[in-house]
Design an enzyme around this catalytic site. Structure first.
Site, PDB file in Angstrom:
ATOM      1  N   HIS A   1       0.864  -1.199   0.000  1.00  0.00           N
ATOM      2  CA  HIS A   1       0.000   0.000   0.000  1.00  0.00           C
ATOM      3  C   HIS A   1       0.894   1.241   0.000  1.00  0.00           C
ATOM      4  O   HIS A   1       1.696   1.410  -0.924  1.00  0.00           O
ATOM      5  CB  HIS A   1      -0.928  -0.079   1.222  1.00  0.00           C
TER       6      HIS A   1
ATOM      7  N   HIS B   1      -2.369  -2.115  -9.705  1.00  0.00           N
ATOM      8  CA  HIS B   1      -3.350  -1.456  -8.838  1.00  0.00           C
ATOM      9  C   HIS B   1      -4.636  -2.271  -8.852  1.00  0.00           C
ATOM     10  O   HIS B   1      -5.021  -2.812  -9.882  1.00  0.00           O
ATOM     11  CB  HIS B   1      -3.639  -0.032  -9.336  1.00  0.00           C
TER      12      HIS B   1
ATOM     13  N   ASP C   1       2.842   5.396  -6.640  1.00  0.00           N
ATOM     14  CA  ASP C   1       4.099   5.256  -5.887  1.00  0.00           C
ATOM     15  C   ASP C   1       5.328   5.100  -6.768  1.00  0.00           C
ATOM     16  O   ASP C   1       6.451   5.127  -6.258  1.00  0.00           O
ATOM     17  CB  ASP C   1       3.995   4.038  -4.958  1.00  0.00           C
TER      18      ASP C   1
END
Ligand code: SDX
Length: 422
Positions: A261, A301, A357
């Site tokens: 995450h 994702h 990210d």
């Protein structure tokens, strides 16, 4: 064609027809068919756990909107504090509302001296800043016993204001402790991002570069909310027990800490550093495909089966930052990784694209943040998303304490076996 679904229990012939609204139908239909029947959905892959009007995602088309406004427009034209107001209140503030909101947040940035002088000193010298941040959220709540009055809107609003205002102070405190530097108190003459940068980096003089201040604000906007992600779900589940918002936020931050995450931005930079050179990218990609070593961190994702719109904006922001800081040498490896993966059927077939990210850590590293601070930088702005969902949950008449059931696969009843018989 009727917008309904009919479920038939073939064991009894019993049928139930329920409406499909916006692609959702109520699981209560199953309860009507047979109260002892449960839908098995590990990791909630096909479950809408709540109604929400805060953030909209379209994973197939790479769309992200906060209260209807496209993330691209907010990143280009808004500020984090304005976006925080929007997420919490549903509308953009007018000039007077924004001025009041900014004043309120700016004047709630201090934390109790005991947090600085006693609580933080309890950590080991090499404590991870995210572990300190998670603990600090719950500790902060112990200074505000009125936070338990979750049914009192005025109290909820006060805690929301405190958490948004104080998370940058907690974050910089964790960093300064880790670096063995004296704490820098908030400066109420600075902007939200400027004050954070000042608390992080000031040693004697610190001149805030407006390009870095703006880049920080854009990154805060991009990370503010993201529908029912793991951390926000944790906030909703803990909040559903009527825990105070500080302990609920500590639970959300704990979930964000995980490398799958919010911990992924830290993992990406460690991965790029381990790869070391663009010539090593093909071999690394083969290792990932072969299931050896790590996943391609920063890729993939649960919702986006297309490019994460935030990654596109972050990639552009990286170049703005590198104008000030100089290019992060890991950028070439990241670009080569992206190019190689996006032309490889393993990733294309699995719809694995760069997520939020993948590039953010390159910016943070170029700005001087240690890798251990990256997830803390994610948590600061995500605090407003957690709180927006928390207050929405408390106002939702459909909601009650979260308590799912299970598919029991254990042994049937049996009698206690005396030691002699074991
Ligand atoms: C965030 O939910 C949110 O909105 C989160 C977030 C937010 O703003 O709150 O967007 C922030 O958490 C972004 C994601 C950051 N995490 C990472 O970058 C870690 C690397 N990514 C993965 O671990 C993964 O993609 C997840 C966790 C993000 C999503 O995992 P899913 O949806 O459970 O998908 P999966 O693990 O079932 O994978 C499906 C397939 C598998 O292959 P097969 O078993 O079918 O052969 O894709 C493969 C996986 O092995 N796969 C990857 C991969 N991600 C999935 N293979 C290599 N590298 C990857 N990164």
């Amino acid at each position: 064609m009727p917008e309904t679904i009919t479920i038939t229990d073939d064991r009894t012939g019993k049928q139930i027809t329920v409406p499909i609204t916006d692609g959702v139908f109520p699981a209560s239909a199953v309860r009507e068919l047979d109260p002892s029947l449960y839908i098995y959905d590990p990791a909630y892959m096909q479950t809408a756990a709540c109604k929400s009007s805060i953030t909209y995602l379209d994973g197939d088309n790479g769309v992200l909107r906060y209260r209807g406004y496209p993330i691209e427009q907010l990143a280009a034209k808004s500020t984090y504090l304005e976006v925080a107001y929007l997420l919490l209140n549903g509308e953009l503030p007018d000039a007077a509302q924004l001025a009041t909101w900014t004043y309120e947040v700016t004047n709630h940035t201090y934390i109790h001296e005991n947090m600085r002088k006693r609580f933080v000193d309890g950590f080991h010298y090499d404590a991870h800043p995210m572990g300190m941040f998670v603990s600090s959220l719950a500790a902060l709540g112990t200074f505000y016993n009125d936070a338990k009055d979750i049914d009192d809107k005025a109290s909820r609003d006060k805690q929301i204001l405190r958490l948004i205002a104080k998370t940058p102070t907690l974050a910089s405190m964790a960093y300064r402790f880790s670096a063995g530097l004296p704490f820098v108190y908030p400066d109420n003459d600075l902007s939200f991002p400027g004050n954070f940068l000042n608390m992080m980096w000031k040693v004697g003089e610190y001149n805030i570069d407006p390009r870095l201040e703006r880049a920080m604000d854009v990154l805060f906007i991009l990370h503010a909310d993201h529908e029912q992600n793991c951390g926000t779900t944790a906030m909703r589940i803990v909040g559903s027990s009527h825990a105070d918002p500080y302990t609920s936020a500590a639970a959300a931050a704990s979930a964000l800490y995980g490398p799958l995450h919010g911990g992924a931005n830290e993992a990406v930079v460690r991965m790029l550093t381990d790869i070391g050179h663009i010539d090593n990218v093909p071999a690394f990609i083969e290792e990932v495909k072969g299931g050896k070593g790590s996943r391609l961190m920063g890729f993939g994702h649960r919702v986006y089966k297309n490019y994460d719109p935030r990654a596109t904006i972050i990639k552009k922001t990286a170049y703005d930052v590198f104008e000030v800081t100089g290019k992060n040498p890991l950028l070439d490896i990241a670009l080569k990784l992206e190019e190689t993966a996006l032309s490889d059927p393993y990733f294309v077939d699995r719809k694995l694209y760069p997520n939020v990210d993948f590039y953010s850590g390159l910016i943070y590293q170029a700005m001087g943040f240690p890798v251990s601070m990256f997830t803390v930088l994610f948590a600061i702005p995500r605090t407003v998303g957690w709180l927006a969902h928390w207050q929405e949950l408390l106002g939702d008449k459909d909601q009650k304490i979260s308590r799912p059931r299970q598919w029991y696969t254990g042994v049937e009843a049996r009698d206690y076996t005396p030691m002699a018989g074991r």
